[in-house]
Design an enzyme around this catalytic site. Structure first.
Site, PDB file in Angstrom:
ATOM      1  N   ARG A 140      -9.419   3.081   7.006  1.00 15.93           N
ATOM      2  CA  ARG A 140      -8.426   3.835   7.474  1.00 15.93           C
ATOM      3  C   ARG A 140      -9.206   5.279   7.272  1.00 15.93           C
ATOM      4  O   ARG A 140     -10.379   5.494   7.811  1.00 15.93           O
ATOM      5  CB  ARG A 140      -7.017   3.778   6.877  1.00 15.93           C
ATOM      6  CG  ARG A 140      -5.976   3.358   7.724  1.00 15.93           C
ATOM      7  CD  ARG A 140      -4.520   3.210   7.103  1.00 15.93           C
ATOM      8  NE  ARG A 140      -4.382   3.681   5.687  1.00 15.93           N
ATOM      9  CZ  ARG A 140      -3.523   4.067   5.319  1.00 15.93           C
ATOM     10  NH1 ARG A 140      -2.497   4.658   6.120  1.00 15.93           N
ATOM     11  NH2 ARG A 140      -3.202   4.239   4.073  1.00 15.93           N
TER      12      ARG A 140
ATOM     13  N   ASP B  70      -8.483  -0.891   1.717  1.00 15.03           N
ATOM     14  CA  ASP B  70      -9.103   0.642   2.018  1.00 15.03           C
ATOM     15  C   ASP B  70      -8.920   1.260   0.644  1.00 15.03           C
ATOM     16  O   ASP B  70      -9.956   2.274   0.489  1.00 15.03           O
ATOM     17  CB  ASP B  70      -7.976   1.288   2.960  1.00 15.03           C
ATOM     18  CG  ASP B  70      -7.639   0.521   4.200  1.00 15.03           C
ATOM     19  OD1 ASP B  70      -8.497   0.122   4.809  1.00 15.03           O
ATOM     20  OD2 ASP B  70      -6.566   0.869   4.678  1.00 15.03           O
TER      21      ASP B  70
ATOM     22  N   GLY C 268       1.778   3.336   2.406  1.00 15.68           N
ATOM     23  CA  GLY C 268       3.022   3.360   3.420  1.00 15.68           C
ATOM     24  C   GLY C 268       4.253   2.534   2.927  1.00 15.68           C
ATOM     25  O   GLY C 268       5.318   3.051   3.094  1.00 15.68           O
ATOM     26  N   SER C 269       4.000   1.453   2.579  1.00 17.70           N
ATOM     27  CA  SER C 269       5.253   0.474   2.020  1.00 17.70           C
ATOM     28  C   SER C 269       5.766   0.797   0.901  1.00 17.70           C
ATOM     29  O   SER C 269       7.082   1.242   0.848  1.00 17.70           O
ATOM     30  CB  SER C 269       4.723  -0.991   1.551  1.00 17.70           C
ATOM     31  OG  SER C 269       3.816  -1.714   2.494  1.00 17.70           O
TER      32      SER C 269
ATOM     33  N   GLU D 189     -14.413   3.197  10.040  1.00 20.78           N
ATOM     34  CA  GLU D 189     -13.506   3.218  11.226  1.00 20.78           C
ATOM     35  C   GLU D 189     -12.996   4.744  11.559  1.00 20.78           C
ATOM     36  O   GLU D 189     -12.716   5.176  12.561  1.00 20.78           O
ATOM     37  CB  GLU D 189     -12.589   2.189  11.372  1.00 20.78           C
ATOM     38  CG  GLU D 189     -11.551   2.422  10.334  1.00 20.78           C
ATOM     39  CD  GLU D 189     -10.459   1.317  10.407  1.00 20.78           C
ATOM     40  OE1 GLU D 189     -10.528   0.376  11.332  1.00 20.78           O
ATOM     41  OE2 GLU D 189      -9.626   1.489   9.353  1.00 20.78           O
TER      42      GLU D 189
ATOM     43  N   ARG E 274     -34.930  -2.547  15.678  1.00 25.53           N
ATOM     44  CA  ARG E 274     -33.772  -2.099  16.208  1.00 25.53           C
ATOM     45  C   ARG E 274     -32.839  -1.327  15.233  1.00 25.53           C
ATOM     46  O   ARG E 274     -33.079  -1.567  13.793  1.00 25.53           O
ATOM     47  CB  ARG E 274     -32.713  -3.092  16.567  1.00 25.53           C
ATOM     48  CG  ARG E 274     -33.171  -3.947  17.962  1.00 25.53           C
ATOM     49  CD  ARG E 274     -32.193  -4.812  18.222  1.00 25.53           C
ATOM     50  NE  ARG E 274     -32.326  -5.500  19.591  1.00 25.53           N
ATOM     51  CZ  ARG E 274     -31.980  -6.603  20.125  1.00 25.53           C
ATOM     52  NH1 ARG E 274     -31.480  -7.567  19.344  1.00 25.53           N
ATOM     53  NH2 ARG E 274     -32.415  -7.119  21.375  1.00 25.53           N
TER      54      ARG E 274
ATOM     55  N   GLY F  47       0.807  -1.196  -0.084  1.00 25.93           N
ATOM     56  CA  GLY F  47       0.058  -0.033   0.000  1.00 25.93           C
ATOM     57  C   GLY F  47       1.018   1.396   0.052  1.00 25.93           C
ATOM     58  O   GLY F  47       1.944   1.237  -0.308  1.00 25.93           O
TER      59      GLY F  47
ATOM     60  N   GLN G 235     -13.020  -8.542   7.138  1.00 24.00           N
ATOM     61  CA  GLN G 235     -12.842  -8.068   5.724  1.00 24.00           C
ATOM     62  C   GLN G 235     -11.664  -8.250   5.013  1.00 24.00           C
ATOM     63  O   GLN G 235     -11.821  -8.207   3.944  1.00 24.00           O
ATOM     64  CB  GLN G 235     -12.991  -6.372   6.203  1.00 24.00           C
ATOM     65  CG  GLN G 235     -14.328  -6.052   6.506  1.00 24.00           C
ATOM     66  CD  GLN G 235     -14.217  -4.761   7.170  1.00 24.00           C
ATOM     67  OE1 GLN G 235     -14.570  -3.749   6.617  1.00 24.00           O
ATOM     68  NE2 GLN G 235     -13.796  -4.513   8.564  1.00 24.00           N
TER      69      GLN G 235
HETATM   70  O1  F6P Z   1      -5.051  -0.978   5.976  1.00 21.76           O
HETATM   71  C1  F6P Z   1      -5.912  -2.012   6.038  1.00 21.76           C
HETATM   72  C2  F6P Z   1      -6.380  -2.108   7.585  1.00 21.76           C
HETATM   73  O2  F6P Z   1      -7.271  -3.072   7.564  1.00 21.76           O
HETATM   74  C3  F6P Z   1      -7.347  -0.656   7.948  1.00 21.76           C
HETATM   75  O3  F6P Z   1      -8.381  -0.962   7.271  1.00 21.76           O
HETATM   76  C4  F6P Z   1      -7.043  -0.711   9.391  1.00 21.76           C
HETATM   77  O4  F6P Z   1      -7.411   0.235   9.935  1.00 21.76           O
HETATM   78  C5  F6P Z   1      -5.848  -1.445   9.756  1.00 21.76           C
HETATM   79  O5  F6P Z   1      -5.051  -2.120   8.641  1.00 21.76           O
HETATM   80  C6  F6P Z   1      -5.707  -2.626  10.812  1.00 21.76           C
HETATM   81  O6  F6P Z   1      -4.615  -2.720  11.170  1.00 21.76           O
HETATM   82  P1  F6P Z   1      -4.126  -4.034  12.098  1.00 21.76           P
HETATM   83  O7  F6P Z   1      -4.331  -5.273  10.941  1.00 21.76           O
HETATM   84  O8  F6P Z   1      -2.814  -3.796  12.482  1.00 21.76           O
HETATM   85  O9  F6P Z   1      -5.084  -4.133  13.025  1.00 21.76           O
END
Ligand code: F6P
Length: 362
Positions: A187, A143, A119-120, A238, A178, A117, A287
């Protein structure tokens, strides 16, 4: 003339489905078409840091064929341990980038395919800038936040899982009158929530890119009741902030923090404000696993083949990308320069509004 003989492959960052389909395609193209050796590096950059080096030769055969259907990554993955700020067992942090380059040299690699991704890729760009480290990037992440590509490997499967969760929540919401809140990953990007919310019939979709107010959600609930329905589905990414503007965070095992908790916050606030009985489901890492969808198998395969061809042509520093039903390639620096989040005038934002789905802002 440059002669490729040994190609390295690594999966870097969090896992997702479709990684193995991509590895399979890389091995097939590299061995069958070009006659190269393919070396799989264990657990992202960690395999190049260890001494002895940790790697495996990837070959054609049944084991490789079977990868098409398998979730996860046969090479293992690592989403912490930036080599420029590497956490040492004694708690200190060291720059170990030179060890990675040394590992790359020791293996005699003529090029590397990094499935990762943003970051990498930022780390790989720094390594490539230090000298003899040539690589091609393949975007993966549930993501879908890597720039310059319409799809990254893993995204569609993650959305399918979230849609299935909404399909399962809908009847139980109806049975008990409900409000069901579903928290999904993503992310700082709302792609999973937006796609799944539309496909799964959510009444409210909250994404990090669009600020929201509880009053607007409460108004939507009143409207739903007016139409004679006493249940509702809310999907929240999230990375959505609370009404007070803070992120809900969780401790990350092994150090650091990650997003998590906005679903519980909403459960409480919706119940207080509307009086509706409310429940939350946090979908989490479900997921990231399971059988890859058709889309992730197809994209993983197409990306893998194109990445090998880029290495063959010595077009390093490029990332494969999906653009209008075609596999193309773009400069990696360009792809990571811009975070790919949901634009407020995205087609799907307009679709959601047109369907009467509340995005929490009106
Ligand atoms: O980037 C992928 C992801 O699954 C994000 O959606 C999530 O915030 C994060 O990685 C979760 O990271 P970890 O696997 O370290 O809990």
């Amino acid at each position: 003339m440059f002669d490729t003989r040994r190609l390295g492959v690594m999966t870097s960052g969090g896992d997702c489905t479709g990684l193995n389909a991509c590895i399979r395609a890389i091995v097939h193209r590299a061995v069958e078409t070009y006659g190269w050796e393919v070396i799989g590096i264990r657990e992202g950059t960690r395999g190049l840091l260890e001494r002895p080096l940790e790697y495996v030769e990837l070959k054609l055969g049944k084991e490789n064929d079977d990868l098409l259907r398998e979730g996860g990554t046969v090479l293992g993955a690592l989403n912490k341990g930036d080599p420029f700020n590497y956490p040492m067992p004694d708690g200190s942090v060291q720059d170990r980038s030179a060890d990675i380059l040394e590992g790359y040299r020791q293996l005699g690699l003529d090029g590397m395919i990094v499935i990762g991704g943003d970051g990498s890729f930022a780390i790989m760009e720094k390594l490539a800038g230090m000298g003899d480290f040539r690589y091609v990037g393949v975007p993966k992440t549930i993501d879908n936040d890597v720039g310059s590509t319409e799809y990254s490997i893993g995204f569609v499967t993650a959305v399918n899982v979230a849609v299935e969760a909404l399909d399962r929540l809908a009847p139980t919401a109806a049975s008990h009158d409900r409000v069901m809140v579903l928290e999904v990953m993503g992310r700082d990007a709302g792609h999973i929530a937006l796609h799944a919310g539309i496909a799964g019939g959510a009444d409210v979709i909250l994404i990090p890119e669009i600020p929201w107010k509880l009053g607007n959600i409460a108004r939507k609930m009143t409207q739903i009741r007016k139409y004679g329905r006493n249940h509702a589905l809310v999907i929240v990414a999230e990375g959505v902030k609370t009404e007070e503007g803070a992120h809900e965070m969780q401790e990350r095992g092994g150090g650091g923090v990650r997003y998590g908790g906005i679903g519980h916050y909403l459960e409480r606030r919706i119940s207080e404000t509307t009086g509706s009985e409310t429940r939350v489901t946090v979908l989490g890492h479900v997921q990231r696993g399971g059988t890859p969808s058709m889309r992730d198998r197809v994209i993983g395969s197409a990306f893998g083949v194109h990445a090998v061809d880029l290495v063959a042509e010595r077009r390093f520093g490029r990332m494969v990308a999906w653009h209008q039903r075609q596999v193309v390639d773009v400069p990696i620096a360009e792809a990571i320069a811009q975070y790919n989040c949901v634009s407020p005038d995205d087609t799907l934002v307009r679709t959601a509004r047109a369907l009467g789905i509340s995005l929490g802002d009106s």
